[in-house]
Design a protein around this motif. Sequence first.
Motif, short mmCIF file in Angstrom:
data_model
loop_
_atom_site.label_atom_id
_atom_site.label_comp_id
_atom_site.label_asym_id
_atom_site.label_seq_id
_atom_site.Cartn_x
_atom_site.Cartn_y
_atom_site.Cartn_z
N THR A 189 0.85 -1.18 0.00
CA THR A 189 0.00 0.00 0.00
C THR A 189 0.90 1.24 0.00
N PHE A 190 0.65 2.13 -0.93
CA PHE A 190 1.33 3.42 -0.99
C PHE A 190 0.29 4.52 -0.82
N TRP A 191 0.67 5.61 -0.13
CA TRP A 191 -0.24 6.72 0.02
C TRP A 191 0.33 7.95 -0.67
N SER A 209 -1.03 15.08 4.57
CA SER A 209 -1.24 14.41 5.84
C SER A 209 -1.51 15.46 6.90
N GLN A 210 -2.73 15.41 7.46
CA GLN A 210 -3.12 16.40 8.46
C GLN A 210 -2.27 16.25 9.72
N VAL A 251 7.13 28.34 13.93
CA VAL A 251 6.33 27.99 12.74
C VAL A 251 4.93 28.60 12.88
N LEU A 252 4.52 29.34 11.84
CA LEU A 252 3.18 29.94 11.86
C LEU A 252 2.15 29.01 11.21
N ASP A 253 2.57 28.35 10.15
CA ASP A 253 1.63 27.45 9.46
C ASP A 253 2.46 26.48 8.62
N ALA A 254 1.85 25.35 8.23
CA ALA A 254 2.61 24.36 7.46
C ALA A 254 1.66 23.38 6.78
N LYS A 255 2.16 22.79 5.69
CA LYS A 255 1.42 21.75 4.99
C LYS A 255 2.42 20.68 4.58
N GLN A 256 2.09 19.42 4.85
CA GLN A 256 2.99 18.33 4.54
C GLN A 256 2.38 17.38 3.52
N TYR A 257 3.14 17.06 2.47
CA TYR A 257 2.70 16.09 1.48
C TYR A 257 3.47 14.78 1.63
N THR A 258 2.74 13.68 1.60
CA THR A 258 3.32 12.34 1.52
C THR A 258 3.35 11.95 0.05
#
Lengths: 328, 328
Positions: free
Chosen positions: A146-148, A153-154, A166-173
């Motif tokens: 399984t790959f995501w 990813s929240q 850090v003020l804000d951030a977004k992470q991608y898998t």
Amino acid sequence: MKTRIGIYGYGNLGRGIESALRQNPDMELAAVFTRRDPASLKINTPDVPVLRAEDAPSCADKIDVMILCGGSATDLPRQTPELARWFHVVDSFDTHAKIPEHFDRVDEAARAAGKVAMISVGWDPGMFSLNRLYAGAILPEGKDYTFWGKGVSQGHSDAIRRIEGVLDAKQYTIPVESALEAARSGENPQLTVRQKHTRECFVVAEPSADLARIEQEIKQMPNYFADYDTTVHFISAEELKRDHSGIPHGGFVIRTGKTGLEKEHNHVIEYRLKLDSNPEFTASVIVAYARAVARMGREGQTGCKTVFDIPPAYLSPKSAQELRAELL
Amino acid sequence: MKTRIGIYGYGNLGRGIESALRQNPDMELAAVFTRRDPASLKINTPDVPVLRAEDAPSCADKIDVMILCGGSATDLPRQTPELARWFHVVDSFDTHAKIPEHFDRVDEAARAAGKVAMISVGWDPGMFSLNRLYAGAILPEGKDYTFWGKGVSQGHSDAIRRIEGVLDAKQYTIPVESALEAARSGENPQLTVRQKHTRECFVVAEPSADLARIEQEIKQMPNYFADYDTTVHFISAEELKRDHSGIPHGGFVIRTGKTGLEKEHNHVIEYRLKLDSNPEFTASVIVAYARAVARMGREGQTGCKTVFDIPPAYLSPKSAQELRAELL
């Protein structure tokens, strides 16, 4: 006679349910239940009541299926068994390791009340689980992967936001293309965590923050990032809003297996999702299963169910005859 | 107590069932039935009886599920209802347009006899059909695409062999990569037959044959080739045997659909098979469903079923608890 749906909790998932119901003419939104002040909540469907969560039991005769849109950490373990006393329910409980105990609690409540309660509906758990089951039953001698992603990813985004400065951030898998190819090859490679996915982070820092320290703290964070190749980009709040405000996700379930007297033949079964909106797709899966729950309820079935228990035909508004003629 | 399987018809599919059963320790081959002289048939499993097809009814108490391995044109329309009088049965009837009438005939016979009869099991119809159903129920506003290949089409290969001057031939159906990309794009393109697939033919001709005429006859053959971009290669009998004796196949089921209040989000659901052996994979699907049929039979269910009717958990040898803990 339309199936009357209640939404219990009006966040991203609840709004996704509301919008998915518009695409299913055999269902209608009957009410939204919230723990906030109902007067403060503006929903997107006119003339549908917004009610206090604690008043839900008094609506038991106005709702055919209640869809629970709370979180898996603290909401659903309490809410699903509680609401199954009054309603046929569906939830999207997604803490994989705790599914067995959640199942048992919900099953007991639903049986006692004569209700149908479906848990862990969505895409993982959900459609990905189904594909693991089907593929494993068809190719018993094989291996699952399984790959995501690519997707947000929240949990990982939240972890970055907790770092000082850090003020804000977004992470991608992001799945690694060469690992996908290796999985498909049929050579049953053992892939490490690091080989399967990379992580890409977009971070808005305070003006005076030490960026090198933030980057180090992210990359060394145990469980979340230390085991991955992680890239960190510092961007402005405007860039984050402009380029990273979506909630895309998706992934791959791949099974390879051998057949033949000498195991001489290789087969690849691959299921892929590419989703612009994770909560809206999850909601769309839930709404299809809410149709199945309503049917099982009319048949007098009771107890806890998962996607493994539901005949596929129950998800569709088409009749069995139509399905055989049009889709088989 | 193992589920005892009968194989009715011992061609490519029957041999595939025999080999798939070895990978499923909860099942065993009980007997092979053939219309040929049983003494002339050598099977790959020691100590399993090979019996005359007409003697099958006398084995009704020795077989839990009979798997029918005949052809859809003339065998199965007659055999499936006939054998459902004596056995729980599974077939792989694949003439899509005639499924409704086949269903009705088999359903009547199976109900009268108190048996479970599954029809049209395999990958198309079968797993592809399931994926069309699931994806359509999840994304009601969308569009389906099915692509086949790269794989050998037996019907098209046979059509070439009937041309004068042709000794042998193999035809591959190949999906067009740009059409796959267009289908995935979410722009709902209308794709013509010619845009979706090409056909590639490997032909062994008689030494004195007019190759140009053969090529023309292939490319202009109505229904089979005239609507496609077709490539013809003339090769030797040795090359055909060396490079083209496999029976690979596969394909793609893709659905794209929109969600959101303004239909602003696009989603792609894609299911892909890449199979070294078409009959062995079909057999593997059938064996998993034979397990489901045995279970339904023990439960006292009766009548005709398709893949749309079967709860996924019934396909797996694992218990419901194991499935929830390991795969959900």
